[in-house]
Design a protein around this motif. Structure first.
Motif, PDB file in Angstrom:
ATOM      1  N   ASN A   1       0.213  10.817  30.241  1.00 56.22           N
ATOM      2  CA  ASN A   1      -0.412  10.827  29.743  1.00 56.22           C
ATOM      3  C   ASN A   1      -1.741  10.265  28.410  1.00 56.22           C
ATOM      4  OD1 ASN A   1      -3.515  10.420  30.593  1.00 56.22           O
ATOM      5  ND2 ASN A   1      -3.874  11.914  31.630  1.00 56.22           N
TER       6      ASN A   1
ATOM      7  N   ASN B   1      -4.790   9.732  28.025  1.00 54.69           N
ATOM      8  CA  ASN B   1      -5.742  10.504  28.084  1.00 54.69           C
ATOM      9  C   ASN B   1      -6.134  11.895  28.097  1.00 54.69           C
ATOM     10  OD1 ASN B   1      -7.457   7.671  28.900  1.00 54.69           O
ATOM     11  ND2 ASN B   1      -6.447   7.691  30.922  1.00 54.69           N
ATOM     12  N   CYS B   2      -4.722  12.649  27.510  1.00 58.90           N
ATOM     13  CA  CYS B   2      -4.901  13.747  26.871  1.00 58.90           C
ATOM     14  C   CYS B   2      -4.480  14.102  25.908  1.00 58.90           C
ATOM     15  CB  CYS B   2      -3.848  13.964  28.312  1.00 58.90           C
ATOM     16  SG  CYS B   2      -2.917  16.298  28.071  1.00 58.90           S
ATOM     17  N   GLU B   3      -5.178  15.312  25.141  1.00 62.06           N
ATOM     18  CA  GLU B   3      -4.865  15.630  24.043  1.00 62.06           C
ATOM     19  C   GLU B   3      -3.186  15.691  23.476  1.00 62.06           C
ATOM     20  OE1 GLU B   3      -6.547  18.388  20.289  1.00 62.06           O
ATOM     21  OE2 GLU B   3      -6.655  19.461  22.633  1.00 62.06           O
TER      22      GLU B   3
END
Length: 141
Positions: free
Chosen positions: A95, A97-99
């Protein structure tokens, strides 16, 4: 990714050839030592032949090393049968959008590349004659 058993079987094959230089050995003889089908042995021997490590021909004419055992490194054998594939595979499509998901691939790629380089360096420092000597020493104990 694990290294396939082709690598250890290839080392087994070359060690047998090195230790039996005085007699003609066949893929059937090698297969009995490895405890596998001769077809598996012939496939791996084909790769070793293509890499310039052995001479082999059908029948009992014999198989022999094309280089001295001291000149054949474990890396040469590894490259002949497994190529130079990456040892580690990183999962795809994390993902973004995940750090962690956005950065894991680059981080692991650096670590995994370093580990593979270290492994390959170790294989380059070990040659077939060392394997043969170790087996002979263990067989006498």
């Amino acid at each position: 990714m694990a290294i396939s058993t082709r690598f250890s079987v290839a080392v087994h094959i070359l060690t047998l050839i090195d230790m039996n230089q005085e007699r003609a050995i066949t893929s059937d003889f090698i297969a009995a030592s490895v405890n596998t089908n001769p077809v598996v042995i012939r496939r791996i021997m084909s790769k070793l032949k293509k890499a310039g490590l052995i001479h082999s021909s059908p029948g009992v004419s014999g198989t022999y090393l094309l280089k001295e055992a001291s000149e054949i490194t474990l890396y040469d054998i590894y490259a002949a049968v497994d190529g130079t594939e990456q040892l580690f595979d990183i999962h795809k499509n994390p993902n973004p959008n995940c750090e962690v998901g956005a950065n894991i691939q680059d981080t692991l790629d650096t670590v995994f590349n370093h580990a593979q380089q270290q492994m390959e360096a170790d294989l380059k420092r070990t040659n077939l004659s060392q394997i043969t000597a170790d087996i002979k020493q263990k067989a006498t104990n």
